[in-house]
Design a protein around this motif. Sequence first.
Motif, PDB file in Angstrom:
ATOM      1  N   VAL A  90       0.870  -1.168   0.000  1.00 11.75           N
ATOM      2  CA  VAL A  90       0.000   0.000   0.000  1.00 11.75           C
ATOM      3  C   VAL A  90       0.910   1.221   0.000  1.00 11.75           C
ATOM      4  CG1 VAL A  90      -2.010  -1.013   1.110  1.00 11.75           C
ATOM      5  CG2 VAL A  90      -0.126  -0.209   2.517  1.00 11.75           C
ATOM      6  N   ASP A  91       0.334   2.359  -0.324  1.00 15.33           N
ATOM      7  CA  ASP A  91       1.148   3.561  -0.468  1.00 15.33           C
ATOM      8  C   ASP A  91       1.346   4.239   0.885  1.00 15.33           C
ATOM      9  OD1 ASP A  91       2.308   6.000  -1.159  1.00 15.33           O
ATOM     10  OD2 ASP A  91       1.384   5.891  -3.144  1.00 15.33           O
ATOM     11  N   ASP A  93       2.535   7.048   1.678  1.00 15.46           N
ATOM     12  CA  ASP A  93       2.318   8.491   1.781  1.00 15.46           C
ATOM     13  C   ASP A  93       0.852   8.879   1.756  1.00 15.46           C
ATOM     14  OD1 ASP A  93       5.008   8.985   1.911  1.00 15.46           O
ATOM     15  OD2 ASP A  93       5.233   9.119  -0.257  1.00 15.46           O
ATOM     16  N   LEU A  94      -0.012   7.899   1.514  1.00 15.50           N
ATOM     17  CA  LEU A  94      -1.435   8.209   1.463  1.00 15.50           C
ATOM     18  C   LEU A  94      -2.127   7.663   2.711  1.00 15.50           C
ATOM     19  CD1 LEU A  94      -2.275   7.280  -2.255  1.00 15.50           C
ATOM     20  CD2 LEU A  94      -1.599   9.497  -1.341  1.00 15.50           C
ATOM     21  N   GLU A  98      -7.525   7.010   1.157  1.00 18.06           N
ATOM     22  CA  GLU A  98      -6.974   7.392  -0.149  1.00 18.06           C
ATOM     23  C   GLU A  98      -6.420   6.185  -0.893  1.00 18.06           C
ATOM     24  OE1 GLU A  98      -5.632  11.945   1.026  1.00 18.06           O
ATOM     25  OE2 GLU A  98      -4.238  10.292   1.253  1.00 18.06           O
ATOM     26  N   ASN A  99      -5.765   5.294  -0.146  1.00 19.57           N
ATOM     27  CA  ASN A  99      -5.250   4.082  -0.773  1.00 19.57           C
ATOM     28  C   ASN A  99      -6.370   3.283  -1.420  1.00 19.57           C
ATOM     29  OD1 ASN A  99      -2.381   2.979  -0.622  1.00 19.57           O
ATOM     30  ND2 ASN A  99      -2.577   4.007   1.352  1.00 19.57           N
ATOM     31  N   TRP A 101      -9.352   4.203  -2.176  1.00 16.68           N
ATOM     32  CA  TRP A 101     -10.001   4.976  -3.244  1.00 16.68           C
ATOM     33  C   TRP A 101      -9.194   4.859  -4.540  1.00 16.68           C
ATOM     34  CZ3 TRP A 101      -8.898   9.165  -6.425  1.00 16.68           C
ATOM     35  CH2 TRP A 101      -9.999   9.756  -7.067  1.00 16.68           C
ATOM     36  N   LEU A 102      -7.891   5.018  -4.398  1.00 18.19           N
ATOM     37  CA  LEU A 102      -7.021   4.952  -5.585  1.00 18.19           C
ATOM     38  C   LEU A 102      -7.118   3.581  -6.254  1.00 18.19           C
ATOM     39  CD1 LEU A 102      -4.697   6.089  -7.376  1.00 18.19           C
ATOM     40  CD2 LEU A 102      -3.111   5.144  -5.708  1.00 18.19           C
ATOM     41  N   PHE A 103      -7.031   2.513  -5.458  1.00 19.11           N
ATOM     42  CA  PHE A 103      -7.078   1.173  -6.046  1.00 19.11           C
ATOM     43  C   PHE A 103      -8.441   0.910  -6.684  1.00 19.11           C
ATOM     44  CE2 PHE A 103      -3.843   0.285  -2.555  1.00 19.11           C
ATOM     45  CZ  PHE A 103      -2.782   0.540  -3.398  1.00 19.11           C
TER      46      PHE A 103
END
Lengths: 347, 285
Positions: A90-91, A93-94, A98-99, A101-103
């Motif tokens: 997972v990212d 910095d997010l 947000e993680n 949501w992005l995926f």
Amino acid sequence: MTATPAVRADGLVKRFGDFRAVDRIDLEVRHGEIFGVLGPNGAGKTTMLKMLATLLPIDGGRAEIFGVDVAAQPHRVRQLIGVTGQYASVDEDLSATENLWLFGRLQGLKAADARATARRLLEQFGLEDAAERKISAFSGGMRRRLDLAASLITRPPLIFLDEPTTGLDPRTRGQMWNTIRGLVEDGCTVLLTTQYLDEADQLADRVCVIDQGRKVAEGTPDELKTQVGDSTLQLQLAPGADQALAREVVFRVLGEEPVTTPESGRMNVPLDVADRAADVLIALREAAVSISSVSVAKPSLDEVFLALTGHGTDTGTGTGTGTARPAGVVPGQDTNSPDKPVMEKAR
Amino acid sequence: MNTLVAEPSAARPRSAPAVDPAAAVARTRARPGLGDTFNQTFAMAWRALKKMRRNPEQFFDVALQPLLFTAMFAYVFGGAISGDVDSYLPLLIPGIVAQTVLTTCMATGVQMREDMDKGVFDRFRSLPMSRIAPLAGPMMADLIRYLIAAVLTYLMGLILGYRPGGGVLGVVGAVLLAVFTGWALAWAFTWIGTLARSARSVQGISMMILFPLTFLSNAFVPADTLPGWLESFTRINPVSHLVSGTRDLANNGVITAQVGWTLLAGLAVIVIFMPLSVASYKRHL
Ligand SMILES: Nc1ncnc2c1ncn2[C@@H]1O[C@H](COP(=O)(O)OP(=O)(O)OP(=O)(O)O)[C@@H](O)[C@H]1O
Ligand SMILES: [Mg+2]
């Protein structure tokens, strides 16, 4: 109609230079089951999983996911699987929301759907309170759960879990087990890897044991246990009892050495026939080795592993004696307690 | 090795699974569509912007370099090359813009490399997404960097007394040309980023390419003051075209062949390095 298996691999090979990390592995995982891949460090579990998940090119053999060829149609396969790797993907910095949501967006969800899915998953995994926090401030267990949540966004029918509970505390591990069982109840198929024999025993419908890139056994946990002998005599030696003498006595009676835990004075003796238990006990009495407790149990997978690989749970060479059941010292013989890694990483 | 493979037998009984894999397989698509690719690229750009907002320190070099270099070059070389600072500025500012934009490209490649080493890229690879989105997304977000770099350089020039003859439109054109060229060249550095072993080596390789390109050009000195062989090199150096093109736009407000050559060179770089980057990204696992 015979159902297409969720995973089917024929003679899977991965080479790193001259070294074969995965060596002609055949695999068939049925739809709706939890399939456990069991093996010590460096056995090739992650490598095999990555090939099945299109993350590593396949060097030999072929693999299909629900009948779709992995090498020929990776994009299709990626739509059928969720992957939770051994290390969190997972990212950092997010935030958690947000993680997810992005995926979600990356997998074609509309912005609003992605947001709703993120909220639902965070709730399902008990992460609502940490939803807006940066991942770098997450504990290992939270990270693991978020990682799993991220694999479930599109409800894929097959989920790969690479050592899902490594590094989790007993309670979190229990929760993770329940989550995994829940996935299967919802109709998913799960392929997981583990170093914990106990975990495979608890979770998996079927298990395959791999060692040094090769498959050494496959079956239900019960079938594997049966291969070692029907039962195990578990002895707790009294404090101060002569452990060396006890081993010797058992060896004299049965012709093989027991699995011992020197720190706690425990001894596990695999028995082909339960009757032999009495012989062992009588011999110990005659040798004046005192015992504080005795039980006869079905064998743990530890012993199965010893029997199958011939060298205990380490990956080093030289320990294998070539006998069916070589002597081994396995720490933490408490089967069924999820809090103890049943296999030690190093000796 | 005592291989004991048990006959597979019935697993624990379970109620019929609710998920129908055959239907799921039927729903899959062989490759991502154009619409998907756009959406995914924008999602990746959103991610890159979020990261920029959270780590504003990565703008330091983009912001400081034009300010520092403009002032230093103007006062150190101005007298020697053009007689005084004021008459050197129209020559210098487009050169600094080109140089800053090129340095920013390098940062794009280095950050791509750093980013690709992170665990989250394992997930991007396992998702059914277009392979170009993880590369193109951050590069879209990087347009902001080029814009900042170019605008700051012109601002610094204005403070030092630069009065561009091309007027506002000319300067805007010059900024856009620089931003486009920077973005196009960034594909080359992204390619290096996907090839190199570490972020540090991307930096090293990029420096070795950038230094000769920027200094062996007309960026800081008029090309006709150079020895013949060097002058021929500066004439074919694409950076020279960029510098000449921006000079023409900003100082004279005219669109010349130099602008055309710059655009063409930019396109050529994209056409060559975009597919190379994607192929190398796919291979790099
Ligand atoms: N990229 C690579 N290059 C070279 N060798 C590799 C690479 N990846 C894995 N290996 C080797 O392949 C073998 C299998 O590794 P793998 O990660 O699959 O083991 P594992 O069963 O997942 O172990 P662990 O329990 O430690 O995660 C190891 O000996 C490892 O050193
Ligand atoms: Mg592993």
